[in-house]
Design a protein around this motif. Structure first.
Motif, PDB file in Angstrom:
ATOM      1  N   ARG A   7       0.848  -1.203   0.000  1.00 29.96           N
ATOM      2  CA  ARG A   7       0.000   0.000   0.000  1.00 29.96           C
ATOM      3  C   ARG A   7       0.880   1.249   0.000  1.00 29.96           C
ATOM      4  NH1 ARG A   7      -5.258   0.755   1.496  1.00 29.96           N
ATOM      5  NH2 ARG A   7      -5.352  -1.383   2.226  1.00 29.96           N
ATOM      6  N   ASP A   8       0.461   2.276  -0.778  1.00 29.18           N
ATOM      7  CA  ASP A   8       1.175   3.550  -0.745  1.00 29.18           C
ATOM      8  C   ASP A   8       0.449   4.533   0.170  1.00 29.18           C
ATOM      9  OD1 ASP A   8      -0.963   4.670  -2.224  1.00 29.18           O
ATOM     10  OD2 ASP A   8       0.204   4.865  -4.061  1.00 29.18           O
ATOM     11  N   ASP A   9       1.017   5.719   0.338  1.00 28.98           N
ATOM     12  CA  ASP A   9       0.447   6.722   1.243  1.00 28.98           C
ATOM     13  C   ASP A   9      -0.914   7.234   0.800  1.00 28.98           C
ATOM     14  OD1 ASP A   9       2.649   6.500   2.866  1.00 28.98           O
ATOM     15  OD2 ASP A   9       3.657   8.265   2.044  1.00 28.98           O
ATOM     16  N   ALA A  10      -1.235   7.109  -0.497  1.00 29.29           N
ATOM     17  CA  ALA A  10      -2.526   7.581  -1.016  1.00 29.29           C
ATOM     18  C   ALA A  10      -3.629   6.539  -0.853  1.00 29.29           C
ATOM     19  CB  ALA A  10      -2.394   7.971  -2.484  1.00 29.29           C
ATOM     20  N   GLY A  11      -3.279   5.331  -0.395  1.00 27.22           N
ATOM     21  CA  GLY A  11      -4.272   4.279  -0.217  1.00 27.22           C
ATOM     22  C   GLY A  11      -4.385   3.336  -1.398  1.00 27.22           C
ATOM     23  N   ASN A  12      -3.552   3.503  -2.435  1.00 24.90           N
ATOM     24  CA  ASN A  12      -3.531   2.569  -3.558  1.00 24.90           C
ATOM     25  C   ASN A  12      -2.823   1.292  -3.121  1.00 24.90           C
ATOM     26  OD1 ASN A  12      -4.609   4.478  -5.534  1.00 24.90           O
ATOM     27  ND2 ASN A  12      -2.659   5.521  -5.266  1.00 24.90           N
ATOM     28  N   VAL A  13      -3.272   0.156  -3.649  1.00 28.55           N
ATOM     29  CA  VAL A  13      -2.713  -1.134  -3.249  1.00 28.55           C
ATOM     30  C   VAL A  13      -2.265  -1.902  -4.489  1.00 28.55           C
ATOM     31  CG1 VAL A  13      -3.166  -3.318  -2.060  1.00 28.55           C
ATOM     32  CG2 VAL A  13      -4.255  -1.213  -1.248  1.00 28.55           C
ATOM     33  N   LEU A  14      -1.004  -2.332  -4.470  1.00 30.51           N
ATOM     34  CA  LEU A  14      -0.495  -3.236  -5.492  1.00 30.51           C
ATOM     35  C   LEU A  14      -0.779  -4.648  -5.001  1.00 30.51           C
ATOM     36  CD1 LEU A  14       1.110  -3.755  -8.100  1.00 30.51           C
ATOM     37  CD2 LEU A  14       3.204  -3.614  -6.711  1.00 30.51           C
ATOM     38  N   LEU A  15      -1.677  -5.346  -5.699  1.00 37.30           N
ATOM     39  CA  LEU A  15      -2.100  -6.680  -5.278  1.00 37.30           C
ATOM     40  C   LEU A  15      -1.156  -7.767  -5.767  1.00 37.30           C
ATOM     41  CD1 LEU A  15      -5.901  -6.469  -6.108  1.00 37.30           C
ATOM     42  CD2 LEU A  15      -4.832  -6.294  -3.849  1.00 37.30           C
ATOM     43  N   ARG A  16      -0.743  -7.627  -7.044  1.00 34.40           N
ATOM     44  CA  ARG A  16      -0.008  -8.713  -7.676  1.00 34.40           C
ATOM     45  C   ARG A  16       0.784  -8.152  -8.844  1.00 34.40           C
ATOM     46  NH1 ARG A  16      -4.440 -10.586  -9.686  1.00 34.40           N
ATOM     47  NH2 ARG A  16      -5.004 -11.590  -7.771  1.00 34.40           N
ATOM     48  N   VAL A  17       1.945  -8.750  -9.087  1.00 32.74           N
ATOM     49  CA  VAL A  17       2.713  -8.473 -10.292  1.00 32.74           C
ATOM     50  C   VAL A  17       2.998  -9.823 -10.932  1.00 32.74           C
ATOM     51  CG1 VAL A  17       4.821  -7.512 -11.281  1.00 32.74           C
ATOM     52  CG2 VAL A  17       3.763  -6.408  -9.301  1.00 32.74           C
ATOM     53  N   VAL A  18       2.547  -9.981 -12.160  1.00 31.40           N
ATOM     54  CA  VAL A  18       2.778 -11.207 -12.908  1.00 31.40           C
ATOM     55  C   VAL A  18       3.858 -10.904 -13.936  1.00 31.40           C
ATOM     56  CG1 VAL A  18       1.759 -12.944 -14.418  1.00 31.40           C
ATOM     57  CG2 VAL A  18       0.383 -11.919 -12.594  1.00 31.40           C
ATOM     58  N   ALA A  19       5.008 -11.515 -13.780  1.00 26.00           N
ATOM     59  CA  ALA A  19       6.113 -11.341 -14.724  1.00 26.00           C
ATOM     60  C   ALA A  19       6.761 -12.692 -14.925  1.00 26.00           C
ATOM     61  CB  ALA A  19       7.129 -10.343 -14.172  1.00 26.00           C
ATOM     62  N   ASP A  20       6.916 -13.083 -16.177  1.00 29.27           N
ATOM     63  CA  ASP A  20       7.571 -14.359 -16.448  1.00 29.27           C
ATOM     64  C   ASP A  20       8.316 -14.287 -17.773  1.00 29.27           C
ATOM     65  OD1 ASP A  20       5.896 -15.220 -18.679  1.00 29.27           O
ATOM     66  OD2 ASP A  20       4.340 -15.607 -17.222  1.00 29.27           O
ATOM     67  N   MET A 143       9.675   8.168  -3.308  1.00 34.51           N
ATOM     68  CA  MET A 143       9.556   7.124  -4.327  1.00 34.51           C
ATOM     69  C   MET A 143       8.217   6.416  -4.148  1.00 34.51           C
ATOM     70  SD  MET A 143      10.678   5.115  -6.785  1.00 34.51           S
ATOM     71  CE  MET A 143      12.451   5.166  -6.948  1.00 34.51           C
ATOM     72  N   SER A 144       7.495   6.195  -5.241  1.00 34.14           N
ATOM     73  CA  SER A 144       6.289   5.385  -5.168  1.00 34.14           C
ATOM     74  C   SER A 144       6.701   3.950  -4.869  1.00 34.14           C
ATOM     75  CB  SER A 144       5.521   5.433  -6.493  1.00 34.14           C
ATOM     76  OG  SER A 144       4.585   4.374  -6.539  1.00 34.14           O
ATOM     77  N   PRO A 145       6.293   3.405  -3.724  1.00 27.32           N
ATOM     78  CA  PRO A 145       6.684   2.024  -3.428  1.00 27.32           C
ATOM     79  C   PRO A 145       6.077   1.039  -4.430  1.00 27.32           C
ATOM     80  CG  PRO A 145       5.075   2.795  -1.825  1.00 27.32           C
ATOM     81  CD  PRO A 145       5.451   3.981  -2.667  1.00 27.32           C
ATOM     82  N   LEU A 146       4.923   1.383  -4.985  1.00 25.70           N
ATOM     83  CA  LEU A 146       4.278   0.495  -5.953  1.00 25.70           C
ATOM     84  C   LEU A 146       5.086   0.454  -7.245  1.00 25.70           C
ATOM     85  CD1 LEU A 146       0.527   1.487  -5.439  1.00 25.70           C
ATOM     86  CD2 LEU A 146       2.002   0.073  -4.012  1.00 25.70           C
ATOM     87  N   ASP A 147       5.465   1.628  -7.758  1.00 24.74           N
ATOM     88  CA  ASP A 147       6.245   1.672  -8.998  1.00 24.74           C
ATOM     89  C   ASP A 147       7.628   1.061  -8.803  1.00 24.74           C
ATOM     90  OD1 ASP A 147       5.184   4.219 -11.234  1.00 24.74           O
ATOM     91  OD2 ASP A 147       3.982   3.319  -9.663  1.00 24.74           O
ATOM     92  N   ALA A 148       8.247   1.292  -7.657  1.00 26.61           N
ATOM     93  CA  ALA A 148       9.556   0.702  -7.382  1.00 26.61           C
ATOM     94  C   ALA A 148       9.463  -0.821  -7.409  1.00 26.61           C
ATOM     95  CB  ALA A 148      10.084   1.189  -6.037  1.00 26.61           C
ATOM     96  N   GLU A 149       8.420  -1.368  -6.812  1.00 25.79           N
ATOM     97  CA  GLU A 149       8.256  -2.823  -6.784  1.00 25.79           C
ATOM     98  C   GLU A 149       7.990  -3.372  -8.187  1.00 25.79           C
ATOM     99  OE1 GLU A 149       8.579  -6.431  -5.016  1.00 25.79           O
ATOM    100  OE2 GLU A 149       8.995  -4.484  -4.111  1.00 25.79           O
ATOM    101  N   ILE A 150       7.152  -2.679  -8.959  1.00 26.26           N
ATOM    102  CA  ILE A 150       6.880  -3.100 -10.350  1.00 26.26           C
ATOM    103  C   ILE A 150       8.180  -3.057 -11.144  1.00 26.26           C
ATOM    104  CG2 ILE A 150       5.705  -2.458 -12.493  1.00 26.26           C
ATOM    105  CD1 ILE A 150       3.410  -1.393 -10.604  1.00 26.26           C
TER     106      ILE A 150
END
Length: 158
Positions: A7-20, A143-150
């Motif tokens: 979750r980021d500070d704005a309340g957005n949630v990264l649920l899953r990243v599918v990469a293969d 840094m956006s934690p969601l974008d960093a993780e993606i």
């Protein structure tokens, strides 16, 4: 990698990243996929931009326009936001979100490309500062934690 959901500070949630390595597949085709993001890497660093409105460092990308493929949107958004014009990008994943404030589910197609030659990105109205971020140890304030993780999960394949 950080455990999901994230979750980021704005309340957005990264649920899953599918990469293969075999070409990513969306996990739920019923979820809208209106967004394309781009992970551009040069010498182990990833291109990030400071968003004027959100005040966070994030990946280049944006909304897919009518009649446009996700890959075309990725290339257009990258050029508009950073001045980096590429001829192609590779689909390397999908990211699934729950977006605040209305808690709507969306997916983003994630594309990537490794650059072999240095380029000088140019800030835009949306991404007002640009930098090459080293995910191996460089922490950026805002840094956006969601974008960093993606970015870390969908880096270009060797």
């Amino acid at each position: 990698m950080t455990p999901l959901p994230l979750r980021d500070d704005a309340g957005n949630v990264l649920l899953r990243v599918v990469a293969d390595g075999a070409g990513s597949q969306r996990s739920d085709a019923s979820v809208p996929c209106p967004l394309a993001l781009v992970v551009v890497e040069l010498d182990g660093r990833i291109l990030m931009g400071l968003n004027r409105w959100r005040g966070t460092w994030e990946l280049p990308g944006g909304m897919i326009e009518a009649g446009e493929s996700p890959g075309e949107a990725a290339l257009r958004e990258l050029a508009e936001e950073t001045g980096v014009a590429l001829d192609s990008v590779e689909l390397t994943g999908y990211a699934s979100f729950v977006l605040a404030p209305d808690q709507r589910r969306e997916d983003a197609a994630v594309f990537s490309r490794t650059l072999l030659e240095p380029v000088e990105p140019v800030p835009s109205d949306e991404l007002v500062e640009l930098m090459w971020w080293d995910p191996a140890g460089e922490e950026l304030p805002d840094m956006s934690p969601l974008d960093a993780e993606i970015a870390c999960r969908c880096r270009p394949r060797p």
